[in-house]
Design a protein around this motif. Structure first.
Motif, short mmCIF file in Angstrom:
data_model
loop_
_atom_site.label_atom_id
_atom_site.label_comp_id
_atom_site.label_asym_id
_atom_site.label_seq_id
_atom_site.Cartn_x
_atom_site.Cartn_y
_atom_site.Cartn_z
N ASP A 66 -5.90 -8.26 -14.89
CA ASP A 66 -7.06 -8.72 -15.65
C ASP A 66 -8.36 -8.02 -15.23
O ASP A 66 -9.42 -8.32 -15.77
CB ASP A 66 -7.24 -10.24 -15.49
N GLY A 67 -8.27 -7.11 -14.25
CA GLY A 67 -9.45 -6.32 -13.89
C GLY A 67 -10.03 -6.56 -12.52
O GLY A 67 -11.00 -5.90 -12.14
N SER A 68 -9.49 -7.51 -11.77
CA SER A 68 -9.99 -7.71 -10.40
C SER A 68 -9.59 -6.50 -9.55
O SER A 68 -8.50 -5.96 -9.73
CB SER A 68 -9.40 -8.97 -9.78
N PRO A 69 -10.46 -6.10 -8.63
CA PRO A 69 -10.09 -4.96 -7.79
C PRO A 69 -8.90 -5.30 -6.90
O PRO A 69 -8.78 -6.41 -6.40
CB PRO A 69 -11.35 -4.70 -6.95
N GLU A 70 -8.04 -4.31 -6.73
CA GLU A 70 -6.84 -4.51 -5.90
C GLU A 70 -7.17 -4.36 -4.42
O GLU A 70 -6.58 -5.03 -3.58
CB GLU A 70 -5.78 -3.48 -6.29
N CYS A 71 -8.13 -3.47 -4.12
CA CYS A 71 -8.42 -3.21 -2.71
C CYS A 71 -9.86 -2.74 -2.52
O CYS A 71 -10.53 -2.37 -3.48
CB CYS A 71 -7.46 -2.17 -2.14
#
Length: 118
Positions: A66-71
């Motif tokens: 959904d667009g949240s940063p992975e890291c």
């Protein structure tokens, strides 16, 4: 180096307490290192490197989709100095981040700006 390491760890613990409750957490890390140079002079060795770090957030696959940063990513140039002990073993005597401006990653302590009383 031991007193500095203890001080740095204590500073990171205090820094971590400030992040509590912000829903920020990491599940794993990956660090790759590029060695720039290595020099040995007498009983001193100097290693220059760049560490490329990825700290993976505690996110669900759906949150990432959904667009949240992975890291969180960072690259830091470092100079590490080692001293040869009487027994011939190399011991880390200094680990300095070669700052080129900008904020330090959350895992680093800004020693110049760190207030131990805060």
């Amino acid at each position: 180096m031991a007193p500095r390491a203890r001080s740095g760890l204590a500073a990171l613990v205090k820094k971590g307490l400030r992040y509590e409750g912000l829903d920020i957490g990491y599940t794993r890390a990956r660090v790759d290192v590029d060695v720039t140079s290595a020099d040995v002079t007498g009983r001193t060795a100097t290693l220059r490197l760049t560490d490329h770090t990825r700290l993976y957030f505690a996110r669900t696959p759906q949150e990432v989709e959904d667009g949240s940063p992975e890291c969180e990513e960072s690259s830091l140039s470092r100079t590490m100095t080692f001293a040869r002990g009487a027994d011939g073993a190399w011991l880390l005597s200094s680990d300095r981040v070669d700052e080129a401006g900008g904020p330090l990653p959350t895992t680093e302590v800004d020693e110049a700006g760190f207030d131990a009383g805060a």
